[in-house]
Motif scaffolding. Structure first.
Motif, mmCIF file in Angstrom:
data_model
loop_
_atom_site.group_PDB
_atom_site.id
_atom_site.type_symbol
_atom_site.label_atom_id
_atom_site.label_comp_id
_atom_site.label_asym_id
_atom_site.label_seq_id
_atom_site.Cartn_x
_atom_site.Cartn_y
_atom_site.Cartn_z
ATOM 1 N N LEU A 12 -13.992 -5.778 -29.789
ATOM 2 C CA LEU A 12 -14.633 -6.340 -28.610
ATOM 3 C C LEU A 12 -14.727 -5.296 -27.501
ATOM 4 N N ALA A 13 -15.847 -5.287 -26.791
ATOM 5 C CA ALA A 13 -15.941 -4.480 -25.589
ATOM 6 C C ALA A 13 -15.109 -5.138 -24.492
ATOM 7 N N LYS A 14 -14.616 -4.346 -23.556
ATOM 8 C CA LYS A 14 -13.704 -4.857 -22.531
ATOM 9 C C LYS A 14 -14.296 -6.038 -21.774
ATOM 10 N N GLN A 15 -15.595 -5.980 -21.472
ATOM 11 C CA GLN A 15 -16.222 -7.043 -20.689
ATOM 12 C C GLN A 15 -16.329 -8.360 -21.459
ATOM 13 N N GLU A 16 -16.180 -8.294 -22.787
ATOM 14 C CA GLU A 16 -16.266 -9.519 -23.588
ATOM 15 C C GLU A 16 -15.016 -10.394 -23.476
ATOM 16 N N LEU A 17 -13.909 -9.809 -23.011
ATOM 17 C CA LEU A 17 -12.657 -10.563 -22.893
ATOM 18 C C LEU A 17 -12.828 -11.804 -22.031
ATOM 19 N N ALA A 18 -13.569 -11.655 -20.939
ATOM 20 C CA ALA A 18 -13.724 -12.764 -19.987
ATOM 21 C C ALA A 18 -14.397 -13.978 -20.608
ATOM 22 N N ASN A 19 -15.173 -13.767 -21.667
ATOM 23 C CA ASN A 19 -15.917 -14.856 -22.299
ATOM 24 C C ASN A 19 -15.151 -15.549 -23.421
ATOM 25 N N LEU A 20 -13.959 -15.058 -23.734
ATOM 26 C CA LEU A 20 -13.187 -15.645 -24.821
ATOM 27 C C LEU A 20 -12.568 -16.971 -24.393
ATOM 28 N N ASP A 21 -12.366 -17.847 -25.370
ATOM 29 C CA ASP A 21 -11.681 -19.107 -25.099
ATOM 30 C C ASP A 21 -10.247 -18.820 -24.640
ATOM 31 N N PRO A 22 -9.692 -19.679 -23.771
ATOM 32 C CA PRO A 22 -8.324 -19.446 -23.276
ATOM 33 C C PRO A 22 -7.282 -19.330 -24.384
ATOM 34 N N ASP A 23 -7.471 -20.077 -25.491
ATOM 35 C CA ASP A 23 -6.454 -20.011 -26.549
ATOM 36 C C ASP A 23 -6.458 -18.671 -27.279
ATOM 37 N N ARG B 234 -2.148 -28.263 -22.153
ATOM 38 C CA ARG B 234 -1.931 -27.666 -20.822
ATOM 39 C C ARG B 234 -1.876 -26.147 -20.859
ATOM 40 N N HIS B 235 -1.323 -25.607 -21.949
ATOM 41 C CA HIS B 235 -1.106 -24.159 -22.005
ATOM 42 C C HIS B 235 -2.057 -23.441 -22.965
ATOM 43 N N ASN B 236 -2.972 -24.184 -23.587
ATOM 44 C CA ASN B 236 -3.973 -23.603 -24.495
ATOM 45 C C ASN B 236 -3.354 -22.822 -25.648
ATOM 46 N N LYS B 237 -2.163 -23.230 -26.071
ATOM 47 C CA LYS B 237 -1.523 -22.537 -27.184
ATOM 48 C C LYS B 237 -2.311 -22.796 -28.460
ATOM 49 N N PRO B 238 -2.677 -21.747 -29.190
ATOM 50 C CA PRO B 238 -3.432 -21.947 -30.427
ATOM 51 C C PRO B 238 -2.668 -22.834 -31.418
ATOM 52 N N LEU B 239 -3.403 -23.698 -32.084
ATOM 53 C CA LEU B 239 -2.782 -24.593 -33.055
ATOM 54 C C LEU B 239 -2.017 -23.813 -34.118
ATOM 55 N N ALA B 240 -2.570 -22.684 -34.554
ATOM 56 C CA ALA B 240 -1.911 -21.892 -35.601
ATOM 57 C C ALA B 240 -0.518 -21.444 -35.163
ATOM 58 N N TYR B 241 -0.369 -21.070 -33.887
ATOM 59 C CA TYR B 241 0.948 -20.672 -33.397
ATOM 60 C C TYR B 241 1.911 -21.858 -33.366
ATOM 61 N N ILE B 242 1.393 -23.042 -33.100
ATOM 62 C CA ILE B 242 2.242 -24.239 -33.109
ATOM 63 C C ILE B 242 2.688 -24.566 -34.535
#
Length: 291
Positions: free
Chosen positions: A199-210, A71-79
């Motif tokens: 990363l260029a600023k515009q690339e942020l939008a294309n990143l996975d939610p996690d 639900r919250h897209n928390k990265p597995l590594a952080y878990i």
């Protein structure tokens, strides 16, 4: 306490994780990692003891982890709280950047190159050190050397020092600094490494939610279409580096997809040699510079 069928449990968890994983194989692998973390048992042990009991608190914890992941897209590594990196266990905490396999690949390559050159006693600077993984890996491989890790984020420095203590490594120190700013005036070194924001600023939008929703954007994005830190590193590093007559590059930096044309700027800095290296996916991943 109640008995569980481990394979049914894994299947159930994996089916819930499929929405946030690339495929069923990745979902099943994540399910195993979660259960290994939960029970503090290896996959082999769990398979040979398939009816281990789960306590109520363990069931509650597992449910929370699955909710965080799905639900919250928390990265597995952080878990999980840590990732393996070059024979180290690197502790990870949000929002400090999670070490990537691509970074581990070039750090392993560099360590091997240094060993082959029999260059084992040196001073190295790790810029934008984040969790400290790069500098710590080099420090462990070369205990006679001295490594300095630098990051502008005080939380990154705190985590780097936790990883230093966790891995019992003595020959590294971490300094809070905006790149070279807080280094001693007479500082010199033999090697500079970095996985800078690229990363260029515009690339942020294309990143996975996690990634986008959890990891520090300052550690991901750079000005000048992602090139800001390369220009700073390439300009300032030669002033600190002591020339050495070996086959190893004295500046090694990771790059991303947007820096494929980085070779075009190398003549500006008048390096003796500049090489773009490809990773196992045949993507340009790091560059080496000889001053």
């Amino acid at each position: 306490m109640h008995k569980i069928d481990i394979l049914k449990l894994i299947h159930n968890i994996a089916s819930q994780l499929e929405s946030c994983c690339k495929d069923k194989i990745n979902a099943e692998q994540e399910a195993w990692w979660l259960v290994e973390k939960l029970t503090n048992k290896s996959k082999t042990w769990l398979l040979t003891n398939p009816n281990r009991s789960l306590s109520a608190s363990e069931q509650e914890q597992l449910t929370q982890w699955i909710t965080d992941r799905v639900r919250h897209n928390k990265p597995l590594a952080y878990i999980l709280g840590s990732v393996p990196f070059c024979d180290l266990e690197i502790l990870v905490k949000p929002p400090i950047l999670i070490p990537r396999p691509e970074t581990e690949e070039w750090v392993s390559w560099l360590i091997e190159q240094l060993k082959q050159a029999n260059f084992t006693k040196f001073t190295a600077l790790d810029l934008c050190c984040g969790s400290g993984c790069i500098g710590l890996a080099i420090a462990k491989a070369f205990p006679e050397s001295k490594i300095i890790g630098i990051d502008i984020n005080p939380e990154a420095i705190k985590l780097s020092n936790e990883n230093k203590n966790h891995n019992k490594i003595k020959n590294i120190d971490f300094i809070e600094s905006d790149l070279f700013e807080n280094l001693p005036s007479n500082f010199s070194c033999n090697l500079i490494v970095s996985n800078p924001p690229y990363l260029a600023k515009q690339e942020l939008a294309n990143l996975d939610p996690d990634v986008k929703d959890w990891e520090d954007h300052m550690a991901l994005v750079a000005q000048d279409e992602g090139m800001y830190f390369y220009h700073k590193i390439f300009t300032e590093s030669p002033k600190l580096l002591v020339p050495i007559n070996i086959s190893i590059p004295q500046i090694v930096v990771e790059i991303g997809p947007s820096q494929r044309t980085i070779e075009n700027i190398s003549p500006v800095y008048k390096f003796k040699k500049f090489i773009l290296y490809k990773d196992m996916q045949h993507q340009g991943r790091w560059v080496g510079c000889w001053i």
